[in-house]
Design an enzyme around this catalytic site. Structure first.
Site, mmCIF file in Angstrom:
data_model
loop_
_atom_site.group_PDB
_atom_site.id
_atom_site.type_symbol
_atom_site.label_atom_id
_atom_site.label_comp_id
_atom_site.label_asym_id
_atom_site.label_seq_id
_atom_site.Cartn_x
_atom_site.Cartn_y
_atom_site.Cartn_z
ATOM 1 N N HIS A 167 3.267 0.930 -3.245
ATOM 2 C CA HIS A 167 2.021 1.638 -2.966
ATOM 3 C C HIS A 167 2.195 3.140 -3.134
ATOM 4 C CE1 HIS A 167 0.785 -2.136 -0.979
ATOM 5 N NE2 HIS A 167 -0.443 -1.702 -1.200
ATOM 6 N N LYS A 197 0.271 6.175 1.737
ATOM 7 C CA LYS A 197 0.053 5.003 2.589
ATOM 8 C C LYS A 197 0.733 5.202 3.939
ATOM 9 C CE LYS A 197 0.084 -0.048 2.631
ATOM 10 N NZ LYS A 197 -1.303 -0.044 3.179
#
Length: 254
Positions: free
Chosen positions: A135, A139
């Protein structure tokens, strides 16, 4: 729908675009600088709130909506050890609450395939399993809620696994962390978390034997697919009572 957006980051803005494209009304937007607006007065007349914030704020945001009688859709991850409390509150108040760790249709199909594959692997034997999730660097949680859902699906079907751990080099806030991959116990599914660039989300489940490798992989190309799924969930929730998730939405669409 007359909607409220709680959390006005990249997801909140994408949700707003989709709501307006559909002709829905965005009647309230709450972010960090106006959290005081999340109250009964500002929520009056709202059909549904879409909550995508942070692990530190999600619980209170959702609780406020439920206490004010407003249906709420949430996709915030990293706080779900308290999810059961809010589900119980929703039932007690005869409210409506929809939670999913990922609103992408393809990911939710992956969840189903993942469990079926684990069930088959339980019969076959000879393979070990691991998960990798990649990600963007902004995040807030590790591992991702999607990776946890995948791991839980494997644990539910694979007798050799009883839990999961997170190998997350360079991510200080990782949950259930192991410092080295070699430290992963044999009865745990290893989730490896990687944070790089602006990646919306890549999840890979890998089964490996001495002779071959089998992979189940999903790649999100952009956040719009997540936002669109959340808006569909909001439309589904309007006028309903109870606790719902993506399985309910998928079954309804049959």
């Amino acid at each position: 729908m007359k909607a409220a957006i709680i959390g006005y980051g990249k997801m909140g803005r994408e949700i707003e675009r989709i709501l307006r494209e559909r002709g829905d009304e965005v009647a309230l937007i709450v972010d960090a600088d106006n959290r005081q607006d999340l109250d009964a007065a500002h929520l009056a007349g709202i059909d549904v709130a879409l909550e995508f914030t942070t692990p530190a704020t999600a619980y209170d945001n959702i609780r406020t909506c439920l206490e004010c009688g407003v249906a709420v859709v949430s996709g915030t991850t990293g706080w779900t050890d308290r999810l059961g409390e809010l589900q119980a509150l929703c039932r007690e108040r005869h409210g409506a609450f929809f939670y999913a760790s990922n609103y992408c249709l393809g990911v939710n199909l992956m969840f189903r395939l993942n469990r079926q594959l684990a069930k088959l692997m339980n019969r076959v034997g000879g393979y070990d399993v691991r998960i990798e999730e990649v990600h963007h660097t902004e995040k807030k949680d590790a591992p991702s809620g999607t990776a946890i859902t995948l791991a839980e699906g494997i644990v539910a079907e694979l007798d050799a696994k009883s839990g999961w751990v997170n190998y997350a080099p360079g991510i200080a806030h990782a949950a259930n962390r192991v410092e080295r991959s070699e430290d992963t116990p044999a009865d745990r599914v290893e989730i490896r978390s990687i944070r790089e660039g602006a990646v919306p989300g890549i999840h890979t489940v890998t089964y490996e034997s001495a002779d071959d490798i089998l992979e189940l992989k999903h790649t999100i190309k952009n956040r719009r697919t997540l936002a669109a799924g959340a808006v569909v969930a909001a439309a589904f929730l309007c006028g309903r009572q109870g606790v719902f998730g993506m399985d309910d939405l998928l079954e309804e669409s049959k």
